[in-house]
Design a protein around this motif. Structure first.
Motif, mmCIF file in Angstrom:
data_model
loop_
_atom_site.group_PDB
_atom_site.id
_atom_site.type_symbol
_atom_site.label_atom_id
_atom_site.label_comp_id
_atom_site.label_asym_id
_atom_site.label_seq_id
_atom_site.Cartn_x
_atom_site.Cartn_y
_atom_site.Cartn_z
ATOM 1 N N SER A 50 0.803 -1.218 0.000
ATOM 2 C CA SER A 50 0.000 0.000 0.000
ATOM 3 C C SER A 50 0.839 1.273 0.000
ATOM 4 O O SER A 50 0.285 2.367 0.057
ATOM 5 C CB SER A 50 -0.937 0.019 1.217
ATOM 6 N N ASP A 51 2.155 1.124 -0.066
ATOM 7 C CA ASP A 51 3.044 2.287 -0.067
ATOM 8 C C ASP A 51 3.900 2.245 -1.334
ATOM 9 O O ASP A 51 4.757 1.364 -1.470
ATOM 10 C CB ASP A 51 3.938 2.275 1.170
ATOM 11 N N PRO A 52 3.685 3.174 -2.271
ATOM 12 C CA PRO A 52 4.470 3.158 -3.512
ATOM 13 C C PRO A 52 5.970 3.180 -3.265
ATOM 14 O O PRO A 52 6.735 2.598 -4.045
ATOM 15 C CB PRO A 52 4.003 4.422 -4.238
ATOM 16 N N ALA A 53 6.403 3.818 -2.198
ATOM 17 C CA ALA A 53 7.834 3.936 -1.926
ATOM 18 C C ALA A 53 8.462 2.596 -1.555
ATOM 19 O O ALA A 53 9.686 2.444 -1.612
ATOM 20 C CB ALA A 53 8.071 4.943 -0.799
ATOM 21 N N PHE A 94 -4.455 1.892 -4.371
ATOM 22 C CA PHE A 94 -4.091 0.889 -5.383
ATOM 23 C C PHE A 94 -3.554 1.566 -6.632
ATOM 24 O O PHE A 94 -2.542 1.125 -7.208
ATOM 25 C CB PHE A 94 -5.303 0.028 -5.746
ATOM 26 N N ALA A 95 -4.219 2.633 -7.085
ATOM 27 C CA ALA A 95 -3.785 3.332 -8.296
ATOM 28 C C ALA A 95 -2.373 3.870 -8.144
ATOM 29 O O ALA A 95 -1.561 3.790 -9.075
ATOM 30 C CB ALA A 95 -4.765 4.467 -8.626
ATOM 31 N N GLU A 96 -2.055 4.411 -6.971
ATOM 32 C CA GLU A 96 -0.712 4.943 -6.743
ATOM 33 C C GLU A 96 0.329 3.829 -6.741
ATOM 34 O O GLU A 96 1.407 3.967 -7.345
ATOM 35 C CB GLU A 96 -0.680 5.696 -5.412
ATOM 36 N N VAL A 97 0.020 2.729 -6.067
ATOM 37 C CA VAL A 97 0.955 1.611 -6.015
ATOM 38 C C VAL A 97 1.138 1.013 -7.400
ATOM 39 O O VAL A 97 2.271 0.745 -7.842
ATOM 40 C CB VAL A 97 0.466 0.544 -5.018
ATOM 41 N N ASN A 98 0.033 0.800 -8.094
ATOM 42 C CA ASN A 98 0.140 0.206 -9.423
ATOM 43 C C ASN A 98 0.869 1.133 -10.385
ATOM 44 O O ASN A 98 1.651 0.678 -11.228
ATOM 45 C CB ASN A 98 -1.249 -0.121 -9.967
#
Length: 218
Positions: A50-53, A94-98
């Motif tokens: 859940s964290d893009p980083a 989800f959009a940010e992670v994907n």
């Protein structure tokens, strides 16, 4: 239902299903595809990412995606996302992670053509709390939907995943073979599971991708 952080709309076809066409590559009809699970297959599974980083790609899948890109084989991600149903994060996260996964793939020079995600789960709350939804793997709905939208030849397509549910979805969608990350090989009626552990296994997957790509040009 919130939009993405940048204000663009979420790619939802219903409350628990995401379908996103990525990029503008145009394909002839009736091509096979390379289907890929996401968490644990493309990127390291950090337990409901859940964290893009924190997204880190798995090294051994990049050559397979590159082979598909070279061969003109569409690359389709099909991912269960029960963390949304369970309330751990929402579609905007989800959009940010994907987006980060796709960005990191792009940095490696490889492309994905479509992403489908299913958030339905029996442990979910509200409208997402559904058991055995047709889009959730091991059911084949996401593969069939991608096949319809891209006019794919599912029987010649391949799937790579890290769970037996990925292999079961492939079999139910009519695929003939799949590669199981860190799993064991097995032969079932109409479907062959091959293992994806080491360089030799990866070489076999790349050969299979090149073969279905070569069939496209025959």
């Amino acid at each position: 239902m919130a939009d993405r952080a940048d204000g663009t709309p979420l790619q939802l076809t219903e409350p628990g299903v995401w379908v996103e066409r990525v990029g503008g590559r145009v394909f002839p009809k009736h091509l096979p595809a390379l289907f890929l699970d996401r968490d644990g297959t493309i990127n390291v599974d950090t337990d409901y990412p859940s964290d893009p980083a924190e997204i880190v790609l798995r090294d051994n899948i990049m050559p397979a995606i590159a082979a598909a890109n070279r061969a003109g084989v569409p690359v389709v991600v099909v991912t269960n996302q029960s963390g949304i149903a369970r309330g751990y994060f929402d579609w905007s996260v989800f959009a940010e992670v994907n987006g980060r996964v796709l960005e990191l793939l792009g940095d490696q020079g490889v492309l994905v053509d479509m992403v489908l995600a299913c958030a339905y789960h029996e442990a979910g709350v509200g409208p997402l709390g559904l058991a055995d939804h047709p889009m959730r793997k091991p059911n084949p709905g996401m593969l069939i939907e991608a096949g319809r939208r891209l006019d794919l030849d599912l029987q010649r397509s391949l799937i790579v995943g890290d769970k037996l549910a990925d292999m079961q979805a492939g079999k139910r969608a009519g695929l003939a073979q799949g590669w199981l990350v860190d799993g064991d090989a097995a032969v079932q009626p109409g479907f062959t599971i091959r293992r994806l552990h080491d360089r030799d296994d990866l070489a076999g997957l790349i050969t299979a991708i090149e073969t279905i790509g070569g069939d496209n040009r025959s």
